[in-house]
Design a protein around this motif. Structure first.
Motif, PDB file in Angstrom:
ATOM      1  N   GLY A  62     -61.766 -15.796 -21.975  1.00 33.45           N
ATOM      2  CA  GLY A  62     -62.642 -16.694 -22.711  1.00 33.45           C
ATOM      3  C   GLY A  62     -62.726 -18.098 -22.142  1.00 33.45           C
ATOM      4  N   TYR A  63     -61.967 -18.397 -21.090  1.00 31.17           N
ATOM      5  CA  TYR A  63     -61.931 -19.740 -20.525  1.00 31.17           C
ATOM      6  C   TYR A  63     -63.033 -19.915 -19.467  1.00 31.17           C
ATOM      7  CZ  TYR A  63     -57.222 -20.521 -22.511  1.00 31.17           C
ATOM      8  OH  TYR A  63     -56.155 -20.683 -23.357  1.00 31.17           O
ATOM      9  N   GLY A  64     -63.516 -21.130 -19.343  1.00 32.96           N
ATOM     10  CA  GLY A  64     -64.427 -21.460 -18.260  1.00 32.96           C
ATOM     11  C   GLY A  64     -63.670 -21.685 -16.960  1.00 32.96           C
ATOM     12  N   TRP A  65     -64.442 -21.906 -15.887  1.00 32.84           N
ATOM     13  CA  TRP A  65     -63.855 -22.026 -14.556  1.00 32.84           C
ATOM     14  C   TRP A  65     -64.515 -23.155 -13.778  1.00 32.84           C
ATOM     15  CZ3 TRP A  65     -59.703 -20.169 -12.117  1.00 32.84           C
ATOM     16  CH2 TRP A  65     -59.644 -20.264 -10.721  1.00 32.84           C
ATOM     17  N   LEU A  66     -63.692 -24.066 -13.275  1.00 31.10           N
ATOM     18  CA  LEU A  66     -64.154 -25.147 -12.403  1.00 31.10           C
ATOM     19  C   LEU A  66     -63.146 -25.278 -11.274  1.00 31.10           C
ATOM     20  CD1 LEU A  66     -65.996 -27.573 -11.715  1.00 31.10           C
ATOM     21  CD2 LEU A  66     -64.527 -28.969 -13.212  1.00 31.10           C
ATOM     22  N   SER A  67     -63.595 -25.052 -10.052  1.00 31.08           N
ATOM     23  CA  SER A  67     -62.715 -25.150  -8.888  1.00 31.08           C
ATOM     24  C   SER A  67     -63.461 -25.794  -7.736  1.00 31.08           C
ATOM     25  CB  SER A  67     -62.236 -23.754  -8.455  1.00 31.08           C
ATOM     26  OG  SER A  67     -61.597 -23.813  -7.187  1.00 31.08           O
ATOM     27  N   GLU A  68     -62.730 -26.542  -6.938  1.00 30.32           N
ATOM     28  CA  GLU A  68     -63.345 -27.169  -5.766  1.00 30.32           C
ATOM     29  C   GLU A  68     -63.989 -26.148  -4.849  1.00 30.32           C
ATOM     30  OE1 GLU A  68     -62.421 -30.282  -2.115  1.00 30.32           O
ATOM     31  OE2 GLU A  68     -60.738 -29.500  -3.291  1.00 30.32           O
ATOM     32  N   GLU A  69     -63.414 -24.954  -4.759  1.00 31.64           N
ATOM     33  CA  GLU A  69     -63.875 -23.985  -3.770  1.00 31.64           C
ATOM     34  C   GLU A  69     -64.703 -22.849  -4.372  1.00 31.64           C
ATOM     35  OE1 GLU A  69     -63.593 -25.200  -1.071  1.00 31.64           O
ATOM     36  OE2 GLU A  69     -61.851 -26.509  -1.202  1.00 31.64           O
ATOM     37  N   ARG A  81     -62.159 -24.016 -23.719  1.00 32.53           N
ATOM     38  CA  ARG A  81     -61.125 -24.274 -22.719  1.00 32.53           C
ATOM     39  C   ARG A  81     -61.655 -23.901 -21.342  1.00 32.53           C
ATOM     40  NH1 ARG A  81     -58.128 -22.660 -27.274  1.00 32.53           N
ATOM     41  NH2 ARG A  81     -56.409 -24.094 -27.769  1.00 32.53           N
ATOM     42  N   VAL A  82     -61.199 -24.651 -20.347  1.00 36.75           N
ATOM     43  CA  VAL A  82     -61.654 -24.403 -18.982  1.00 36.75           C
ATOM     44  C   VAL A  82     -60.498 -24.634 -18.017  1.00 36.75           C
ATOM     45  CG1 VAL A  82     -62.488 -26.788 -18.756  1.00 36.75           C
ATOM     46  CG2 VAL A  82     -63.392 -25.025 -17.236  1.00 36.75           C
ATOM     47  N   PHE A  83     -60.380 -23.750 -17.028  1.00 38.94           N
ATOM     48  CA  PHE A  83     -59.470 -23.987 -15.917  1.00 38.94           C
ATOM     49  C   PHE A  83     -60.108 -25.007 -14.973  1.00 38.94           C
ATOM     50  CE2 PHE A  83     -58.278 -19.524 -16.992  1.00 38.94           C
ATOM     51  CZ  PHE A  83     -56.928 -19.716 -17.219  1.00 38.94           C
ATOM     52  N   ILE A  84     -59.316 -25.983 -14.520  1.00 38.78           N
ATOM     53  CA  ILE A  84     -59.775 -26.964 -13.529  1.00 38.78           C
ATOM     54  C   ILE A  84     -58.796 -26.897 -12.365  1.00 38.78           C
ATOM     55  CG2 ILE A  84     -60.357 -29.364 -13.083  1.00 38.78           C
ATOM     56  CD1 ILE A  84     -60.846 -29.728 -16.058  1.00 38.78           C
ATOM     57  N   ILE A  85     -59.289 -26.454 -11.209  1.00 36.69           N
ATOM     58  CA  ILE A  85     -58.421 -25.999 -10.130  1.00 36.69           C
ATOM     59  C   ILE A  85     -58.769 -26.670  -8.810  1.00 36.69           C
ATOM     60  CG2 ILE A  85     -57.672 -23.975  -8.808  1.00 36.69           C
ATOM     61  CD1 ILE A  85     -56.906 -23.834 -11.788  1.00 36.69           C
ATOM     62  N   ASP A  86     -57.759 -27.159  -8.125  1.00 38.92           N
ATOM     63  CA  ASP A  86     -57.889 -27.508  -6.705  1.00 38.92           C
ATOM     64  C   ASP A  86     -56.927 -26.608  -5.945  1.00 38.92           C
ATOM     65  OD1 ASP A  86     -58.232 -28.559  -4.212  1.00 38.92           O
ATOM     66  OD2 ASP A  86     -58.124 -30.652  -4.856  1.00 38.92           O
ATOM     67  N   VAL A 107     -55.564 -26.795 -17.475  1.00 42.25           N
ATOM     68  CA  VAL A 107     -56.429 -26.285 -18.535  1.00 42.25           C
ATOM     69  C   VAL A 107     -56.847 -27.464 -19.393  1.00 42.25           C
ATOM     70  CG1 VAL A 107     -56.557 -24.883 -20.640  1.00 42.25           C
ATOM     71  CG2 VAL A 107     -55.415 -23.975 -18.610  1.00 42.25           C
ATOM     72  N   ALA A 108     -58.150 -27.596 -19.636  1.00 45.26           N
ATOM     73  CA  ALA A 108     -58.658 -28.630 -20.532  1.00 45.26           C
ATOM     74  C   ALA A 108     -59.252 -27.977 -21.769  1.00 45.26           C
ATOM     75  CB  ALA A 108     -59.717 -29.476 -19.833  1.00 45.26           C
ATOM     76  N   HIS A 109     -58.987 -28.595 -22.930  1.00 47.49           N
ATOM     77  CA  HIS A 109     -59.490 -28.124 -24.212  1.00 47.49           C
ATOM     78  C   HIS A 109     -60.382 -29.211 -24.788  1.00 47.49           C
ATOM     79  CE1 HIS A 109     -58.732 -27.232 -28.703  1.00 47.49           C
ATOM     80  NE2 HIS A 109     -59.641 -26.373 -28.261  1.00 47.49           N
ATOM     81  N   HIS A 110     -61.679 -28.917 -24.920  1.00 48.91           N
ATOM     82  CA  HIS A 110     -62.635 -29.917 -25.400  1.00 48.91           C
ATOM     83  C   HIS A 110     -62.507 -31.225 -24.634  1.00 48.91           C
ATOM     84  CE1 HIS A 110     -64.180 -27.390 -28.525  1.00 48.91           C
ATOM     85  NE2 HIS A 110     -63.031 -27.337 -29.198  1.00 48.91           N
ATOM     86  N   GLY A 111     -62.337 -31.130 -23.321  1.00 45.10           N
ATOM     87  CA  GLY A 111     -62.325 -32.308 -22.463  1.00 45.10           C
ATOM     88  C   GLY A 111     -60.991 -32.953 -22.233  1.00 45.10           C
ATOM     89  N   ASN A 112     -59.949 -32.506 -22.949  1.00 50.77           N
ATOM     90  CA  ASN A 112     -58.608 -33.075 -22.797  1.00 50.77           C
ATOM     91  C   ASN A 112     -57.679 -32.052 -22.157  1.00 50.77           C
ATOM     92  OD1 ASN A 112     -59.032 -35.662 -24.211  1.00 50.77           O
ATOM     93  ND2 ASN A 112     -59.380 -34.350 -25.984  1.00 50.77           N
ATOM     94  N   VAL A 113     -56.920 -32.471 -21.158  1.00 50.54           N
ATOM     95  CA  VAL A 113     -56.017 -31.554 -20.462  1.00 50.54           C
ATOM     96  C   VAL A 113     -54.823 -31.246 -21.363  1.00 50.54           C
ATOM     97  CG1 VAL A 113     -54.635 -31.167 -18.393  1.00 50.54           C
ATOM     98  CG2 VAL A 113     -56.771 -32.461 -18.239  1.00 50.54           C
ATOM     99  N   THR A 114     -54.502 -29.957 -21.477  1.00 49.76           N
ATOM    100  CA  THR A 114     -53.421 -29.519 -22.367  1.00 49.76           C
ATOM    101  C   THR A 114     -52.292 -28.806 -21.636  1.00 49.76           C
ATOM    102  OG1 THR A 114     -54.703 -27.506 -22.825  1.00 49.76           O
ATOM    103  CG2 THR A 114     -54.919 -29.343 -24.386  1.00 49.76           C
ATOM    104  N   ARG A 232     -62.213 -37.948 -19.482  1.00 48.55           N
ATOM    105  CA  ARG A 232     -62.678 -36.725 -20.122  1.00 48.55           C
ATOM    106  C   ARG A 232     -63.060 -35.731 -19.023  1.00 48.55           C
ATOM    107  NH1 ARG A 232     -62.101 -35.665 -25.446  1.00 48.55           N
ATOM    108  NH2 ARG A 232     -64.093 -34.537 -25.444  1.00 48.55           N
ATOM    109  N   PHE A 233     -62.728 -34.473 -19.271  1.00 49.90           N
ATOM    110  CA  PHE A 233     -62.909 -33.451 -18.246  1.00 49.90           C
ATOM    111  C   PHE A 233     -63.910 -32.384 -18.695  1.00 49.90           C
ATOM    112  CE2 PHE A 233     -58.913 -35.524 -17.508  1.00 49.90           C
ATOM    113  CZ  PHE A 233     -58.898 -35.696 -16.127  1.00 49.90           C
ATOM    114  N   ASN A 234     -64.306 -31.557 -17.746  1.00 46.38           N
ATOM    115  CA  ASN A 234     -65.345 -30.543 -17.932  1.00 46.38           C
ATOM    116  C   ASN A 234     -66.690 -31.194 -18.215  1.00 46.38           C
ATOM    117  OD1 ASN A 234     -66.287 -27.882 -17.886  1.00 46.38           O
ATOM    118  ND2 ASN A 234     -66.067 -27.643 -20.100  1.00 46.38           N
TER     119      ASN A 234
END
Length: 268
Positions: A62-69, A81-86, A107-114, A232-234
């Motif tokens: 159920g999580y989103g995905w954001l990665s540099e690559e 929630r979204v994964f934010i990955i380098d 992992v960010a939840h509603h824009g805040n890293v948790t 704020r993230f995502n």
């Protein structure tokens, strides 16, 4: 509980990423320059990203995905929630054969890293944090440095950030400046009290900052953009307007010294 479970997952993923990256020799790994002047990427970055993009969404569908690559998708904007990955932060350093590069996972939840992990496999350094549970390096609690005057504060930043047009009065204050090639590692070094601040005044990609943001805050530090606004993230465009990350007193002093009308385009 969710943040703790996510942290355990990120730790496993970071360790698996290290196992893959260490199969490559940075100077001999195939390397390309990204379009748009976004810097280099190596076959190690892509191999790590492929593994993470398989492992993490499978564990949290159920999580989103954001990665540099990875190619970005607006679908992540609708996720709680979204994964934010380098996959490798400090690719240029990796390609040159240095040990100062990191896997940065958050992992960010509603824009805040948790939940957050920064792992430097060649330095055997594993920085971790879950929201509300403190920050750790290799399982030991870490905290930011004691208060310091700005003149005595040790700052991790690139030389272009000290150009006069970023600062009130047209000149940067006297600072004890050092540099490390990975933004994630710079944030971790502040979190463990080795430096008083990390400063970058150009737009910064979320994947470079997200994990270190939580680790430093859980260690007692403050993080904002260059204008003092909370991070704020995502975001739809995953860029932050610079980063001021520091012990509370040094953070205040840096914001007082920075010119809010400055261009914010210095190299990081």
């Amino acid at each position: 509980m969710q943040a703790a479970d996510d942290l355990a997952l990120l730790i496993r993923a970071a360790q698996a990423a290290g196992d893959i990256a260490l199969q490559y020799s940075g100077p001999t790994a195939r390397r390309w320059e990204k379009s748009g002047g976004q810097g280099p990427v190596t076959e190690a970055d892509l191999a790590v990203n492929t593994m993470l993009e398989t492992m993490l969404p499978a564990a949290r569908p159920g999580y989103g995905w954001l990665s540099e690559e990875s190619e970005d998708s607006a679908a992540r904007l609708n996720k709680e929630r979204v994964f934010i990955i380098d996959p490798i932060d400090g690719t240029r350093s990796f390609a040159e054969g240095s040990a100062t590069w990191a896997h940065s996972l958050a992992v960010a939840h509603h824009g805040n890293v948790t939940a957050a992990v920064i792992f430097l496999p060649q330095r055997d350094l594993l920085y971790t944090a879950a929201k509300g549970s403190g920050a750790f390096c290799n399982g030991q609690p870490i905290s930011v440095a004691p208060p310091s005057t700005l003149a005595m504060a040790k700052i991790l930043t690139a030389t272009p950030n000290l150009i006069g047009h970023h600062w009130r009065g047209g000149a940067a204050p006297d600072l004890l400046r050092s540099y490390r090639p990975s933004l994630a590692y710079r944030l971790a070094r502040v979190a463990e009290g080795r430096y008083n601040a990390m400063l970058t005044l150009r737009q910064s990609w979320e994947w470079d900052i997200a994990a270190g943001d939580l680790i430093l805050r859980e260690a007692g530090g403050l993080t904002t953009n260059r204008l003092g606004a909370p991070l704020r993230f995502n975001n739809a465009v995953p860029l932050l307007d610079g980063v001021v990350a520091a012990t509370p007193g040094t953070h205040h002093d840096l914001l007082q010294a920075l010119d809010p009308a400055g261009p914010g385009i210095a190299g990081h």
